[in-house]
Enzyme design. Structure first.
Site, mmCIF file in Angstrom:
data_model
loop_
_atom_site.group_PDB
_atom_site.id
_atom_site.type_symbol
_atom_site.label_atom_id
_atom_site.label_comp_id
_atom_site.label_asym_id
_atom_site.label_seq_id
_atom_site.Cartn_x
_atom_site.Cartn_y
_atom_site.Cartn_z
ATOM 1 N N ARG A 168 105.334 50.498 8.386
ATOM 2 C CA ARG A 168 106.713 50.374 8.835
ATOM 3 C C ARG A 168 107.137 48.913 8.683
ATOM 4 O O ARG A 168 106.312 48.031 8.517
ATOM 5 C CB ARG A 168 106.898 50.820 10.277
ATOM 6 C CG ARG A 168 106.273 49.898 11.291
ATOM 7 C CD ARG A 168 106.500 50.396 12.714
ATOM 8 N NE ARG A 168 107.877 50.258 13.120
ATOM 9 C CZ ARG A 168 108.374 49.191 13.763
ATOM 10 N NH1 ARG A 168 107.594 48.175 14.051
ATOM 11 N NH2 ARG A 168 109.639 49.143 14.139
ATOM 12 N N TYR A 224 116.678 38.881 21.535
ATOM 13 C CA TYR A 224 115.222 39.054 21.554
ATOM 14 C C TYR A 224 114.588 38.466 20.294
ATOM 15 O O TYR A 224 113.525 37.861 20.328
ATOM 16 C CB TYR A 224 114.865 40.538 21.678
ATOM 17 C CG TYR A 224 113.387 40.770 21.551
ATOM 18 C CD1 TYR A 224 112.508 40.316 22.540
ATOM 19 C CD2 TYR A 224 112.847 41.412 20.441
ATOM 20 C CE1 TYR A 224 111.147 40.493 22.416
ATOM 21 C CE2 TYR A 224 111.492 41.586 20.308
ATOM 22 C CZ TYR A 224 110.642 41.133 21.303
ATOM 23 O OH TYR A 224 109.292 41.292 21.171
#
Lengths: 205, 320, 357
Positions: free
Chosen positions: C231, C324
């Site tokens: 991924r 973040y």
């Protein structure tokens, strides 16, 4: 002092529950400060209190706020009951107790996060599953913090941000917690904008 | 592909171990090494039983360090659906078969200070590979192995010869019983307990350990269920628009596959969770036979494990 | 600092730095094969896993472990990080066997995929490993730690691009019990080692509530040997810093204040993690490779489709995600710079440059 309610937080932040007596061949209770009350209340729930007391080893230290409830624990009449002046002097004795413990031992931790975390760390080191260690928070909410930069531990942190007691950087207090280090993480608050340090706020009492 | 990567193998050896158990050795067809595996792993053996496709899980009992082949031991079940009978009666050396890559649902916790093992009957097989692995890496273990009789105590001789102080054997015929409370009372902190055998034995060992204060994360068991035989039932496969009938000696998963629908699986014994399927409509009772779904899952009635579970009632439609 | 290997740049591998004077660049041909992670014009967290099967020739998916022109310089940077802070590589005692599993996987893959650079000869458990770009020729005994200069995990990950962690499977979750983490996106191995899957992902915003980690964990627990998956993840980094560790944040954090419209194209880097997950056979552990690819904005916009798409992704991203990932303070400036490369035309689905469709 009553049980502590913590606000909802991230998944790495420890959570606590009421101590419950569980069957076992021996019982080890470790507490500091107001944690003594949790031990006393847990024993009140025991189905066979004399049997539990006969197999119970209590280790206790006064809390970081000065609370000392040693008398209430000593009065219980456990098989072994030990008062240490501080947490660092309590831990070697705990290490000795767990080294020779057998499966079937129940562990009960109560008091501040610093005491609970360090006792949990030392019990875990034997290979005992940490999820089976009971933990109940009582008393002061001051935190044991690791500075992620110098790796130094600052005990009993009350404000956010706080100054690392080793390297002197100003750190903000995260809820991210390491069981292995028994500490929350502190991260430099002015790394991007040097000198821009917010006024410290008392968050933990 | 459902069931993951496959290994085309040849049967190298078939050995009658005792009246009930045969051992089969599989090697690669081209002579290359088999993939390494971890102690406690199983493989799913594919069988073409005279037109019926059977896929049964068996623990690999050979030494994980031996990459020349895998060995399984199969207990003959004369009243079951026929997988073990097929292996016993029709599989001979030289036959080509297909097995799955090893999967481990019964792994050793490598942090354990000691491994306390309980085996009943054919439940010894995963411990054979685990003990071989521990022997290479110096792990401390203690095995308590019970069988019906000396004649049916497969591999007891080799175990007691190799580990005379660590292996303890018990025979039902001779009224020998495992002194479980005494054994449980003397284990050092950090010990993990493993049990594999008949359901009654597993429950007895786990319940006794819990009552003695053993924590749940230190308790491990493995029990593969054979898909139970039951009444025939009809199921609608909503995703593919098919309606199938599951025969009495067939599992729902097998019936789905027989209809040409590809469905995921790993263990085919109700343990791994891979075949979990959403229930779209249900007018009747799902007979949950798996170890996977929680009591809450079952109460909600939204999921079914087609490898072992069945249905009785008017209508069942699932997302497959 | 002295190296314990002998770099052989050999015309293909670039001699460049990821610190101080930051001479890191992508060659034009390497830009074309950049691991651009956006297959559409917007971004939100998802599980987004796919089988890690060999992909199109020349791409980063061609081989199990991609080796590119930055290999030797990345290994030099890793050696420097470890010399300064050995805690960036740790393996809890029960993970040694998993380390051997990973060593075998990497050595076999690289010797098979890049025979011009790596070779592995086996005589039973007596193995000889040759790594030509690093000038290493090592004979050792498989599963015998005393025959290698480091533990097996550290030995092989000092020779492999990308960070690695090893996850032990217990109690229905994965425990990060070993790691080689020197090119991380701001997380501390020393702090996180020993945590379970949900704990070490705890600081990630929004994704827990979306159930992303529950689904990812369920998927990973079923990961089988021989069937790896991969991924993408990504963030932004000012300057081509491989090592953006929280430990050294006071040293590099101020760089986030430096970007301007004038230097943005050169200074701002898209930082892509190509994550590979492998079930290991002997230990039943899961190896997690986190390969970091860096490209300057000015390099990326040489592919028109990527320029358009990157502008739209950065412009429309959820502010919590940008915060973040550490680029909220520069987001508006990034959008302004990138907008020059977005003419509003539609983009084709998928990652690849349009002329390769």
């Amino acid at each position: 002092m009553s049980k502590t309610e913590f606000p909802p937080s991230i998944r790495s932040r420890p959570v606590y529950a009421d101590l419950e007596p569980r069957p076992g061949r021996s019982h080890v209770a470790v507490a500091d400060g107001e944690g003594a009350e949790a031990i006393v209340e847990m024993l009140d729930k025991a189905a066979d209190r004399p049997a539990m007391l006969a197999a119970l080893h209590i280790l206790y230290a006064p809390g970081p706020n000065g609370t000392d409830q040693w008398d209430s624990l000593q009065a219980l009449g456990a098989a072994q009951c030990f008062r240490a002046p501080t947490i660092p002097t309590l831990l070697p004795r705990l290490g000795r107790v767990v080294a020779d413990a057998h499966m079937g031992t129940q562990f009960y931790l109560a008091g501040t996060e610093g005491l609970i975390g360090q006792a949990e760390r030392d019990i875990m080191a034997t290979g005992f599953p940490h999820a089976a260690i009971q933990k109940e928070h009582r008393g002061s909410t001051v935190r044991r913090m690791q500075c992620v930069h110098c790796k130094g531990i600052t005990e009993n942190v009350a404000t956010d941000p706080f100054k690392c007691s080793h390297c002197g950087l100003w750190l903000f207090v995260r809820d991210h917690y390491s069981r292995r280090l028994a500490a929350f993480q502190g991260v430099n608050i002015d790394a991007e904008d040097k000198g821009e340090i917010p006024e410290p706020v008392v968050r933990f009492t | 592909m459902s069931g993951g990567a496959k290994l085309p193998v040849r049967v190298a050896e078939v050995v009658q171990v005792n009246d009930l158990i045969k051992r089969f050795r599989f090697v690669t067809r081209d002579g290359s090494p088999m993939p390494a595996f971890s102690g406690g792993s199983h493989t799913v053996v594919e069988m073409d039983d005279h037109g019926t496709r059977r896929l049964n899980p068996y623990s690999i009992m050979s030494d994980p360090a031996d990459s020349s082949g895998y060995e399984i031991s199969v207990r003959r079940d004369d009243v079951g659906r026929g997988g073990s009978l097929y292996l016993h009666n029709h599989v001979t050396p030289g036959m080509e078969m297909v097995i799955s890559h090893p999967v481990n649902l019964f792994p050793l916790d490598t942090r354990a200070k000691k491994y306390l093992m309980f085996a009943g009957g054919i439940g010894i097989t995963p411990f054979l590979s685990q003990i071989a692995q521990l022997s290479h890496h110096g792990g401390r273990f203690e095995l308590h192995y019970s069988a019906r009789s000396r004649a049916l105590g497969a591999y007891m001789d080799r175990l007691t010869a190799a580990h005379p102080d660590r292996v303890h054997c018990y025979f039902d015929e001779e009224d020998q019983r495992i002194d479980l409370p005494r054994i449980l009372a003397n284990q050092p902190i950090g010990t993990h307990l493993y049990v594999c055998g008949p359901k009654g034995m597993i429950n007895w060992v786990l319940d006794t350990a819990r009552a003695a204060g053993w924590p749940e994360p230190a308790l491990h068991h493995e029990e593969f269920l054979a898909p139970p035989v039951g009444d025939a039932f009809t199921v609608q496969l909503a995703a593919t628009g098919k309606t199938i009938t599951v025969a009495p000696a067939q599992s729902l998963l097998e019936a789905i596959e027989a209809a040409g629908v590809d469905a995921p699986y790993l263990c085919r014994g109700g343990a791994c969770g891979q075949c979990e399927t959403r229930v779209i409509a249900c007018d009747g009772t799902i007979q949950h036979n798996d170890h996977w779904l929680t009591d809450e899952d079952r109460a909600e009635g939204q999921k079914i494990m087609p490898c072992v579970s069945r249905f009785a009632g008017k209508h069942l439609s699932i997302d497959r | 600092m002295s190296l314990d290997f002998t770099p052989q740049f050999d015309g293909f591998f670039r001699n460049e730095t990821f610190r101080d004077d930051f001479t890191y660049r992508n060659s034009p041909q390497n830009i074309r094969r950049f691991a651009f992670p956006f297959d559409r014009d917007d971004y939100m967290y998802s599980v987004n896993m796919e089988p890690h099967t060999p992909g199109r020739p020349g791409s980063v998916f061609e081989h199990t472990f991609d080796v590119d022109e930055h290999y030797v310089s990345e290994m030099i940077d890793r050696a420097k990080v470890l010399a300064q802070d050995p805690l960036r590589c740790q393996s809890l005692p029960h993970m040694t066997l998993a380390g051997w599993d990973l060593l075998e996987l990497i050595m076999e893959s690289k010797a098979r995929d890049y025979p011009q650079w790596f070779s592995l000869e086996k005589d039973g458990n007596r193995w000889r490993w040759i790594n030509r770009p690093m000038g290493i020729d090592q004979t050792f005994t498989f599963l015998d730690e005393s025959t290698l200069p480091y533990g097996p995990f550290e030995y092989i990950t000092r020779q492999t691009q990308g960070d690695f962690s090893l996850q032990d499977e217990r109690d229905g979750t994965l425990w990060m019990d070993a790691g080689m983490i020197t090119s991380q996106a701001d997380w501390s191995l020393d702090f996180d080692i020993g945590m379970n899957f949900h704990e070490w992902h705890a600081p990630v915003p929004l994704a827990h509530e979306m159930g992303v980690f529950d689904r990812a964990l369920k998927f990973l627990l079923k990961l089988q040997h021989g069937a790896p998956v991969r991924r993408y993840n990504w963030t932004m980094t000012v300057n081509p810093l491989l090592d953006t560790a929280p430990e050294t944040y006071p040293e590099w954090g101020h760089m986030r204040t430096l970007p301007t419209q004038e230097n943005m194209g050169h200074m701002m880097h898209l930082r892509v993690e190509l994550q590979g997950l492998f079930r290991l056979p002997r230990s039943n552990a899961i190896a997690f490779s986190i390969r970091c690819y860096l490209a300057k904005f000015e390099e990326l916009v040489t592919v028109p489709k990527w320029g358009r798409r990157l502008h739209r992704v950065v412009r429309d991203i959820h502010p919590d995600v940008a915060a973040y990932k550490g680029f909220l303070r520069n987001r508006d400036a990034m959008v302004e710079w990138l907008s020059k490369y977005d003419d509003g035309k539609p983009t084709s689905p998928g990652w690849w440059p349009d002329d390769e469709e």
